[in-house]
Design a protein around this motif. Structure first.
Motif, PDB file in Angstrom:
ATOM      1  N   LEU A  91       0.823  -1.210   0.000  1.00 11.31           N
ATOM      2  CA  LEU A  91       0.000   0.000   0.000  1.00 11.31           C
ATOM      3  C   LEU A  91       0.859   1.262   0.000  1.00 11.31           C
ATOM      4  O   LEU A  91       0.537   2.250  -0.675  1.00 11.31           O
ATOM      5  N   THR A  92       1.957   1.209   0.735  1.00 16.43           N
ATOM      6  CA  THR A  92       2.820   2.388   0.856  1.00 16.43           C
ATOM      7  C   THR A  92       3.509   2.724  -0.457  1.00 16.43           C
ATOM      8  O   THR A  92       3.788   3.900  -0.730  1.00 16.43           O
ATOM      9  N   THR A  93       3.793   1.722  -1.280  1.00 16.34           N
ATOM     10  CA  THR A  93       4.516   1.987  -2.527  1.00 16.34           C
ATOM     11  C   THR A  93       3.770   2.970  -3.427  1.00 16.34           C
ATOM     12  O   THR A  93       4.405   3.774  -4.122  1.00 16.34           O
ATOM     13  N   PHE A  94       2.446   2.927  -3.407  1.00 19.19           N
ATOM     14  CA  PHE A  94       1.673   3.846  -4.250  1.00 19.19           C
ATOM     15  C   PHE A  94       1.744   5.271  -3.700  1.00 19.19           C
ATOM     16  O   PHE A  94       1.763   6.245  -4.466  1.00 19.19           O
ATOM     17  N   VAL A  95       1.790   5.402  -2.389  1.00 25.54           N
ATOM     18  CA  VAL A  95       1.979   6.725  -1.779  1.00 25.54           C
ATOM     19  C   VAL A  95       3.341   7.285  -2.175  1.00 25.54           C
ATOM     20  O   VAL A  95       3.481   8.477  -2.496  1.00 25.54           O
ATOM     21  N   ASN A  96       4.363   6.424  -2.169  1.00 32.73           N
ATOM     22  CA  ASN A  96       5.699   6.864  -2.574  1.00 32.73           C
ATOM     23  C   ASN A  96       5.720   7.370  -4.008  1.00 32.73           C
ATOM     24  O   ASN A  96       6.436   8.330  -4.334  1.00 32.73           O
ATOM     25  N   THR A  97       4.929   6.751  -4.869  1.00 32.67           N
ATOM     26  CA  THR A  97       4.867   7.192  -6.267  1.00 32.67           C
ATOM     27  C   THR A  97       4.281   8.600  -6.363  1.00 32.67           C
ATOM     28  O   THR A  97       4.793   9.458  -7.100  1.00 32.67           O
ATOM     29  N   LEU A  98       3.218   8.867  -5.635  1.00 32.59           N
ATOM     30  CA  LEU A  98       2.604  10.195  -5.653  1.00 32.59           C
ATOM     31  C   LEU A  98       3.559  11.258  -5.109  1.00 32.59           C
ATOM     32  O   LEU A  98       3.669  12.360  -5.671  1.00 32.59           O
ATOM     33  N   LEU A  99       4.265  10.914  -4.030  1.00 35.48           N
ATOM     34  CA  LEU A  99       5.204  11.869  -3.439  1.00 35.48           C
ATOM     35  C   LEU A  99       6.392  12.117  -4.360  1.00 35.48           C
ATOM     36  O   LEU A  99       6.930  13.231  -4.403  1.00 35.48           O
ATOM     37  N   THR A 100       6.810  11.084  -5.091  1.00 43.11           N
ATOM     38  CA  THR A 100       7.895  11.260  -6.054  1.00 43.11           C
ATOM     39  C   THR A 100       7.480  12.219  -7.160  1.00 43.11           C
ATOM     40  O   THR A 100       8.249  13.101  -7.567  1.00 43.11           O
ATOM     41  N   TRP A 101       6.266  12.059  -7.647  1.00 42.64           N
ATOM     42  CA  TRP A 101       5.748  12.972  -8.667  1.00 42.64           C
ATOM     43  C   TRP A 101       5.731  14.405  -8.143  1.00 42.64           C
ATOM     44  O   TRP A 101       6.119  15.348  -8.850  1.00 42.64           O
ATOM     45  N   LEU A 102       5.300  14.592  -6.889  1.00 40.88           N
ATOM     46  CA  LEU A 102       5.254  15.925  -6.291  1.00 40.88           C
ATOM     47  C   LEU A 102       6.654  16.523  -6.193  1.00 40.88           C
ATOM     48  O   LEU A 102       6.859  17.712  -6.499  1.00 40.88           O
ATOM     49  N   GLN A 103       7.630  15.731  -5.786  1.00 42.17           N
ATOM     50  CA  GLN A 103       9.004  16.228  -5.691  1.00 42.17           C
ATOM     51  C   GLN A 103       9.527  16.648  -7.059  1.00 42.17           C
ATOM     52  O   GLN A 103      10.181  17.688  -7.188  1.00 42.17           O
ATOM     53  N   ASN A 104       9.263  15.836  -8.066  1.00 37.27           N
ATOM     54  CA  ASN A 104       9.747  16.151  -9.406  1.00 37.27           C
ATOM     55  C   ASN A 104       9.157  17.455  -9.931  1.00 37.27           C
ATOM     56  O   ASN A 104       9.797  18.180 -10.702  1.00 37.27           O
ATOM     57  N   VAL A 105       7.940  17.764  -9.521  1.00 37.45           N
ATOM     58  CA  VAL A 105       7.308  19.016  -9.951  1.00 37.45           C
ATOM     59  C   VAL A 105       7.883  20.206  -9.184  1.00 37.45           C
ATOM     60  O   VAL A 105       8.284  21.214  -9.769  1.00 37.45           O
ATOM     61  N   LEU A 106       7.957  20.083  -7.867  1.00 39.00           N
ATOM     62  CA  LEU A 106       8.372  21.205  -7.036  1.00 39.00           C
ATOM     63  C   LEU A 106       9.864  21.506  -7.130  1.00 39.00           C
ATOM     64  O   LEU A 106      10.288  22.652  -6.958  1.00 39.00           O
ATOM     65  N   PHE A 107      10.665  20.485  -7.371  1.00 37.93           N
ATOM     66  CA  PHE A 107      12.126  20.666  -7.370  1.00 37.93           C
ATOM     67  C   PHE A 107      12.737  20.489  -8.751  1.00 37.93           C
ATOM     68  O   PHE A 107      13.941  20.248  -8.867  1.00 37.93           O
ATOM     69  N   ALA A 108      11.933  20.604  -9.794  1.00 39.39           N
ATOM     70  CA  ALA A 108      12.415  20.346 -11.150  1.00 39.39           C
ATOM     71  C   ALA A 108      13.637  21.199 -11.495  1.00 39.39           C
ATOM     72  O   ALA A 108      14.662  20.681 -11.965  1.00 39.39           O
ATOM     73  N   ARG A 109      13.570  22.492 -11.269  1.00 35.68           N
ATOM     74  CA  ARG A 109      14.681  23.366 -11.649  1.00 35.68           C
ATOM     75  C   ARG A 109      15.916  23.086 -10.807  1.00 35.68           C
ATOM     76  O   ARG A 109      17.026  23.000 -11.341  1.00 35.68           O
ATOM     77  N   ARG A 110      15.744  22.939  -9.499  1.00 35.30           N
ATOM     78  CA  ARG A 110      16.902  22.706  -8.627  1.00 35.30           C
ATOM     79  C   ARG A 110      17.561  21.369  -8.937  1.00 35.30           C
ATOM     80  O   ARG A 110      18.788  21.243  -8.848  1.00 35.30           O
ATOM     81  N   LEU A 111      16.767  20.379  -9.301  1.00 33.59           N
ATOM     82  CA  LEU A 111      17.350  19.084  -9.648  1.00 33.59           C
ATOM     83  C   LEU A 111      18.104  19.151 -10.969  1.00 33.59           C
ATOM     84  O   LEU A 111      19.134  18.499 -11.139  1.00 33.59           O
TER      85      LEU A 111
END
Length: 413
Positions: A91-111
């Motif tokens: 169950l947690t793996t799907f939450v991790n996927t959503l949070l990964t997507w959020l990180q990629n959006v919010l930190f796109a430029r810095r990454l």
């Protein structure tokens, strides 16, 4: 017969520790398994500390694809008692996927603009050889940083979630680690190997999930028999993770993973100007302490109950494989980029040993941090004693035979 992992004279350890992985090289209780030798000596096996059912396991940081590959690698041979853990992780793996997507959006430029803040320092050496103690001491220097336990636990989304777990979710971890009385915490320095595993890369640490499979991903201890494509994938994933850590810390990294010992040639080519600190320890202590480590991790983290069969052979084989590669690749590394130290010297004189490392590798001005290291040595370190390990003559003879090169090269015979 392989030597039994018997440890005598337990001692009180320092309060170093993180989430269920080897921290310092001494434990607070006897490291004695229930082997025939232990029973004959009338010594009871050490009891592990309680690990709450609600505390996360390594696998909770995975995303669905990595989790599925892990289950498939173990042929889904899950013990009934571990089914609740499997459901929870799934169950947690799907939450991790959503949070990964959020990180990629919010930190796109810095990454995109991320870079390492200077060449990394890799601490290498066999498990329980003092790598963790050295890691803890070096990151006391605030000019350096390191991947934290949470960053290695949740390598896909820690940039957006680490603040929450550090502030509000410290209760998820037990106060002490399962194998000893050392403290646990999300902010403790951690092995990046766990991050690579949770990102879906093959890793010898996947053996912890299915310990009955004995030896898992052994080719990743040295990367020799790994295809060029898979090796580049491994290196690029490591670099990507370290760049994310650098975005978080903005400082040079001190990285510690015993699994890197046999990979130094590849790491030196992938990270030009990287520095290496190699630490050794008397194999008579190294062997039983490592057996204890794997046994405790199997108890808490595995997806199947372990019969412990073949554990001794696994420990013997890992060291030989890692050091064959280490010794082959070491001549390629500049003498000013690598140094050997001994655990025994680090314990006896931590300040002098750290000063030697700084000066030999030309890291920075040691005097800036020497007072802090001296304060640690004068206050926390004075009360600690390492465990004493005893092997019978036949057991020691086997170690001298299987690990003869290690004994001779580093003066332990």
């Amino acid at each position: 017969m392989p030597p039994s992992c018997v440890t005598l004279s337990p001692s009180v350890p320092p309060n170093f520790g993180t989430l269920a992985t080897s921290r310092m090289e001494s434990t607070s209780k006897s490291e004695v398994p229930s082997t025939p030798s232990a029973k004959a000596a009338n010594i009871k096996p050490a009891k592990l500390n309680s690990y709450p059912f609600y505390s996360p396991r390594f696998w909770h940081g995975m995303r669905p694809a990595a989790w599925w590959r892990l289950l498939r690698s173990g042929s889904f041979e899950i013990s009934p008692s571990r089914i609740p853990m499997v459901i929870s992780v799934s169950l947690t793996t799907f939450v991790n996927t959503l949070l990964t997507w959020l990180q990629n959006v919010l930190f796109a430029r810095r990454l995109r603009e991320a870079e390492l803040h200077g060449p990394p320092v890799f601490i290498v050496g066999h498990w329980r050889s003092g790598t963790t103690l050295l890691h803890e001491l070096m990151v006391r220097d605030e000019r350096f940083s390191s991947p934290s336990t949470f960053q290695c636990f949740a390598p896909s989304h820690f940039l957006v979630t680490q603040w929450f777990f550090r502030k509000f979710a410290s209760w998820l971890l037990p106060g002490k680690r399962p194998m000893d009385n050392m403290d646990a915490g999300w902010e403790r320095p951690q092995e990046d190997e766990f991050a690579l595993m949770n990102l879906g890369l093959p890793s010898p640490y996947r053996r912890i999930a299915f310990p009955r499979r004995k030896q898992v991903d052994m080719e990743y201890l040295d990367l020799i028999d790994v295809s060029n494509e898979d090796r580049e994938t491994w290196l690029s994933t490591l670099r990507s993770f370290l760049l994310r850590v650098s975005v978080s810390t903005n400082r040079p990294l001190v990285i510690k993973s015993p699994t890197h010992t046999g990979r130094i040639g590849h790491l030196a080519r992938a990270f030009p100007q990287a520095k290496f600190v190699h630490i050794t320890r008397d194999p008579r202590s190294l062997f039983p302490s490592t057996c204890r480590l794997w046994r405790s991790l199997d108890e808490v983290q595995s997806l199947q109950t372990s019969d412990e069969e073949g554990l001794d052979e696994y420990v013997l084989t890992c060291l030989a494989k890692m050091y064959d590669s280490f010794h082959a690749d070491r001549p390629e590394i500049d003498e000013h980029h690598i140094i050997d130290i001994r655990y025994e010297n680090l314990i006896a004189d931590p300040v002098g040993t750290l000063r030697t490392i700084y000066e030999s590798l030309r890291l920075s001005d040691f005097d800036t941090v020497s007072e802090d290291i001296q304060d640690w040595a004068d206050n926390e370190h004075r009360q600690y004693k390492t465990n004493k390990h005893q092997l019978d003559p036949d057991q020691e003879k086997l170690l001298l035979d299987r690990w003869s090169d290690y004994f001779d090269r580093y003066g332990y015979r």
